[in-house]
Design a protein around this motif. Structure first.
Motif, short mmCIF file in Angstrom:
data_model
loop_
_atom_site.label_atom_id
_atom_site.label_comp_id
_atom_site.label_asym_id
_atom_site.label_seq_id
_atom_site.Cartn_x
_atom_site.Cartn_y
_atom_site.Cartn_z
N ALA A 21 -5.32 16.26 -27.54
CA ALA A 21 -4.21 15.93 -28.42
C ALA A 21 -4.57 14.65 -29.16
O ALA A 21 -5.52 13.95 -28.79
N ASP A 22 -3.83 14.34 -30.21
CA ASP A 22 -4.01 13.08 -30.93
C ASP A 22 -3.06 12.05 -30.34
O ASP A 22 -1.93 12.37 -29.96
N SER A 23 -3.49 10.81 -30.32
CA SER A 23 -2.68 9.74 -29.73
C SER A 23 -1.36 9.52 -30.45
O SER A 23 -0.44 8.95 -29.88
N VAL A 24 -1.24 9.98 -31.70
CA VAL A 24 -0.01 9.79 -32.47
C VAL A 24 0.99 10.94 -32.29
O VAL A 24 2.09 10.88 -32.82
N MET A 25 0.63 11.94 -31.53
CA MET A 25 1.52 13.08 -31.30
C MET A 25 2.61 12.69 -30.30
O MET A 25 2.38 11.90 -29.40
N THR A 26 3.79 13.26 -30.49
CA THR A 26 4.86 13.00 -29.53
C THR A 26 4.66 13.87 -28.28
O THR A 26 4.01 14.92 -28.34
N ASN A 67 10.38 12.16 -27.23
CA ASN A 67 10.27 11.44 -28.51
C ASN A 67 9.22 10.32 -28.49
O ASN A 67 8.96 9.71 -29.52
N GLU A 68 8.59 10.07 -27.36
CA GLU A 68 7.57 9.02 -27.27
C GLU A 68 6.22 9.55 -27.76
O GLU A 68 5.91 10.72 -27.55
N THR A 69 5.43 8.68 -28.40
CA THR A 69 4.07 9.09 -28.78
C THR A 69 3.12 8.77 -27.64
O THR A 69 3.32 7.79 -26.91
N LEU A 70 2.11 9.59 -27.50
CA LEU A 70 1.17 9.43 -26.39
C LEU A 70 0.54 8.04 -26.37
O LEU A 70 0.49 7.39 -25.33
N GLY A 71 0.08 7.58 -27.52
CA GLY A 71 -0.58 6.28 -27.60
C GLY A 71 0.34 5.12 -27.29
O GLY A 71 -0.06 4.15 -26.63
#
Length: 84
Positions: A21-26, A67-71
Motif C-alpha cells: 500500500a502507499d503510506s498516504v492511503m487511509t 479515516n487515518e492514513t497509514l503514514g
C-alpha cells in the motif's frame, strides 16, 4: 508517498496474506482493497459485512481508524495487521 509492505492475518480463516500500500492511503481504503483481494483469492465471501471489519495493528497493539492514513499513524513496511 512511499510503498509499505504489510503482512495481514485473517484469524477467521486462519490465513496470512501479504499486501502493499502507499503510506498516504487511509486505513479504510486499504481495508476495502484487502477484503476485495482476499475474497478473490479465496473465491468466496470471507467478510459478509465489510463495513463491520476492524483493522488491528499487531505491532502497535491497537485498532486503527478508517479515516487515518497509514503514514500518519506510524504503520511501516513490514508491519503486521489483523482483519477482524
Amino acid at each position: 508517498m512511499s510503498k509499505i509492505f504489510l503482512e495481514t492475518q485473517v484469524p477467521g480463516i486462519a490465513k496470512t496474506y501479504e499486501f502493499s500500500a502507499d503510506s498516504v492511503m487511509t486505513v479504510g481504503t486499504v481495508k476495502r482493497a484487502m477484503i476485495e483481494q482476499i475474497s478473490a483469492v479465496e473465491n468466496m465471501t470471507v467478510f459478509p459485512d465489510p463495513d463491520k471489519v476492524l483493522v488491528c495493528s499487531i505491532d502497535m497493539n491497537g485498532l486503527l481508524q478508517d479515516n487515518e492514513t497509514l503514514g500518519s499513524i506510524g504503520v511501516k513496511s513490514g508491519g503486521k495487521l489483523m482483519l477482524l
